[in-house]
Scaffold this motif. Structure first.
Motif, PDB file in Angstrom:
ATOM      1  N   UNK A  85     -51.062  16.578   0.704  1.00  0.00           N
ATOM      2  CA  UNK A  85     -51.839  17.816   0.743  1.00  0.00           C
ATOM      3  C   UNK A  85     -53.052  17.722  -0.179  1.00  0.00           C
ATOM      4  N   UNK A  86     -52.870  17.092  -1.334  1.00  0.00           N
ATOM      5  CA  UNK A  86     -53.981  16.951  -2.283  1.00  0.00           C
ATOM      6  C   UNK A  86     -55.095  16.093  -1.686  1.00  0.00           C
ATOM      7  N   UNK A  87     -54.719  15.045  -0.976  1.00  0.00           N
ATOM      8  CA  UNK A  87     -55.720  14.214  -0.299  1.00  0.00           C
ATOM      9  C   UNK A  87     -56.439  15.034   0.769  1.00  0.00           C
ATOM     10  N   UNK A  88     -55.687  15.884   1.489  1.00  0.00           N
ATOM     11  CA  UNK A  88     -56.293  16.736   2.521  1.00  0.00           C
ATOM     12  C   UNK A  88     -57.291  17.722   1.918  1.00  0.00           C
ATOM     13  N   UNK A  89     -57.053  18.148   0.669  1.00  0.00           N
ATOM     14  CA  UNK A  89     -57.999  19.086   0.047  1.00  0.00           C
ATOM     15  C   UNK A  89     -59.360  18.434  -0.211  1.00  0.00           C
ATOM     16  N   UNK A  90     -59.382  17.115  -0.306  1.00  0.00           N
ATOM     17  CA  UNK A  90     -60.666  16.416  -0.459  1.00  0.00           C
ATOM     18  C   UNK A  90     -61.528  16.682   0.773  1.00  0.00           C
ATOM     19  N   UNK A  91     -60.883  16.669   1.949  1.00  0.00           N
ATOM     20  CA  UNK A  91     -61.590  17.009   3.191  1.00  0.00           C
ATOM     21  C   UNK A  91     -61.993  18.482   3.151  1.00  0.00           C
ATOM     22  N   UNK A 111     -63.929  26.799   4.305  1.00  0.00           N
ATOM     23  CA  UNK A 111     -62.873  27.416   5.118  1.00  0.00           C
ATOM     24  C   UNK A 111     -62.634  26.605   6.391  1.00  0.00           C
ATOM     25  N   UNK A 112     -63.710  26.272   7.102  1.00  0.00           N
ATOM     26  CA  UNK A 112     -63.562  25.523   8.351  1.00  0.00           C
ATOM     27  C   UNK A 112     -62.969  24.135   8.101  1.00  0.00           C
ATOM     28  N   UNK A 113     -63.468  23.459   7.079  1.00  0.00           N
ATOM     29  CA  UNK A 113     -62.975  22.118   6.769  1.00  0.00           C
ATOM     30  C   UNK A 113     -61.518  22.156   6.316  1.00  0.00           C
ATOM     31  N   UNK A 114     -61.143  23.172   5.548  1.00  0.00           N
ATOM     32  CA  UNK A 114     -59.767  23.290   5.056  1.00  0.00           C
ATOM     33  C   UNK A 114     -58.799  23.587   6.188  1.00  0.00           C
ATOM     34  N   UNK A 115     -59.217  24.437   7.114  1.00  0.00           N
ATOM     35  CA  UNK A 115     -58.371  24.723   8.280  1.00  0.00           C
ATOM     36  C   UNK A 115     -58.188  23.460   9.111  1.00  0.00           C
ATOM     37  N   UNK A 116     -59.279  22.709   9.303  1.00  0.00           N
ATOM     38  CA  UNK A 116     -59.191  21.451  10.052  1.00  0.00           C
ATOM     39  C   UNK A 116     -58.263  20.466   9.349  1.00  0.00           C
ATOM     40  N   UNK A 117     -58.359  20.367   8.018  1.00  0.00           N
ATOM     41  CA  UNK A 117     -57.508  19.461   7.249  1.00  0.00           C
ATOM     42  C   UNK A 117     -56.043  19.885   7.319  1.00  0.00           C
ATOM     43  N   UNK A 161     -46.176  21.963   3.242  1.00  0.00           N
ATOM     44  CA  UNK A 161     -47.182  21.784   2.197  1.00  0.00           C
ATOM     45  C   UNK A 161     -48.596  21.865   2.761  1.00  0.00           C
ATOM     46  N   UNK A 162     -48.751  21.569   4.048  1.00  0.00           N
ATOM     47  CA  UNK A 162     -50.073  21.661   4.678  1.00  0.00           C
ATOM     48  C   UNK A 162     -50.645  23.071   4.563  1.00  0.00           C
ATOM     49  N   UNK A 163     -49.763  24.069   4.505  1.00  0.00           N
ATOM     50  CA  UNK A 163     -50.213  25.461   4.391  1.00  0.00           C
ATOM     51  C   UNK A 163     -50.966  25.688   3.083  1.00  0.00           C
ATOM     52  N   UNK A 164     -50.643  24.895   2.073  1.00  0.00           N
ATOM     53  CA  UNK A 164     -51.281  25.078   0.760  1.00  0.00           C
ATOM     54  C   UNK A 164     -52.641  24.398   0.668  1.00  0.00           C
ATOM     55  N   UNK A 165     -53.043  23.652   1.691  1.00  0.00           N
ATOM     56  CA  UNK A 165     -54.319  22.930   1.626  1.00  0.00           C
ATOM     57  C   UNK A 165     -55.486  23.888   1.452  1.00  0.00           C
ATOM     58  N   UNK A 166     -55.502  24.958   2.233  1.00  0.00           N
ATOM     59  CA  UNK A 166     -56.622  25.901   2.151  1.00  0.00           C
ATOM     60  C   UNK A 166     -56.713  26.567   0.781  1.00  0.00           C
ATOM     61  N   UNK A 167     -55.643  27.208   0.284  1.00  0.00           N
ATOM     62  CA  UNK A 167     -55.780  27.825  -1.048  1.00  0.00           C
ATOM     63  C   UNK A 167     -56.060  26.820  -2.163  1.00  0.00           C
ATOM     64  N   UNK A 168     -55.479  25.615  -2.096  1.00  0.00           N
ATOM     65  CA  UNK A 168     -55.738  24.623  -3.135  1.00  0.00           C
ATOM     66  C   UNK A 168     -57.192  24.166  -3.103  1.00  0.00           C
TER      67      UNK A 168
END
Length: 202
Positions: free
Chosen positions: A40-46, A83-89, A117-124
């Motif tokens: 998830x942390x790697x996804x937040x980079x996106x 927002x758009x990038x986080x939803x995509x990630x 954990x993917x759900x936490x990508x956007x808020x993180x």
């Protein structure tokens, strides 16, 4: 000095959280949790799209010169992209979870934890950007609280409460989702409180 102390507190809280999690979940459970968190942390980079420095720089310049139109424009455009990038990630991690769990980590039990954990990508992702925005207007205390302190502090509090019942990996993940979301919302509150000048601006 305040930022340094909060970072020190944040490091201590993170260490304490890791110890508590290992005690509650055991070595295998904690390992699954941290693999899901790492993904998830790697996804937040996106999700952040490298916006941290740009937001910090342009918001700092705009606020220092009293150009609140610039601050409002940079803020809103940056948030739209994030927002758009986080939803995509989030979607990407959710659908890649089975493959990552089995082909990459060789741990089938990781799939559910990773998808949760993917759900936490956007808020993180977004709480990290709000931290930079607050830093740009020199609200260092608020910025340092939401980035290194808020989430582990709330995680520890909730896990201690949850420890009265059985704590599973998925429950620990849901605690992190809740904590990240609450601190993200707190970041929004801090930002709006500190920059009333941008309210109503396009």
């Amino acid at each position: 000095m305040v930022a340094f102390l909060l970072r020190l507190v944040g490091s201590g809280l993170l260490f304490g959280f890791n110890l508590l999690l290992a005690r509650l979940l055991g070595a295998k459970g904690a390992g699954i949790y941290f693999l899901a968190l790492t993904a998830a942390t790697i996804a937040t980079v996106i999700g952040r799209m490298g916006l941290e420095n740009a937001l910090l720089r342009f918001v700092a310049v705009g606020s220092a010169s009293g150009n609140w139109d610039q601050v409002a424009g940079v803020y809103r455009q940056g948030m739209r992209i994030a927002w758009l990038a986080s939803i995509a990630a989030t979607i990407l991690l959710f659908f890649l979870a089975p493959w990552l769990a089995e082909a990459v980590f060789e741990e089938a039990e990781l799939t559910t934890a990773m998808r949760l954990m993917a759900i936490s990508v956007l808020p993180m992702s977004l709480l990290g950007l709000y931290s930079e925005l607050l830093k740009g207007i020199k609200r260092i205390g608020y910025s340092s609280f939401i980035r290194p302190v808020g989430v582990p502090l709330l995680n520890i509090t909730l896990l201690v409460v949850a420890s009265t019942v059985t704590v599973t990996v998925n429950r620990a993940v849901m605690v992190n989702i809740f904590s990240s979301t609450m601190i993200f919302l707190l970041g929004i509150h801090f930002w709006r409180k500190c920059v009333p000048e941008i309210i109503g601006r396009p």
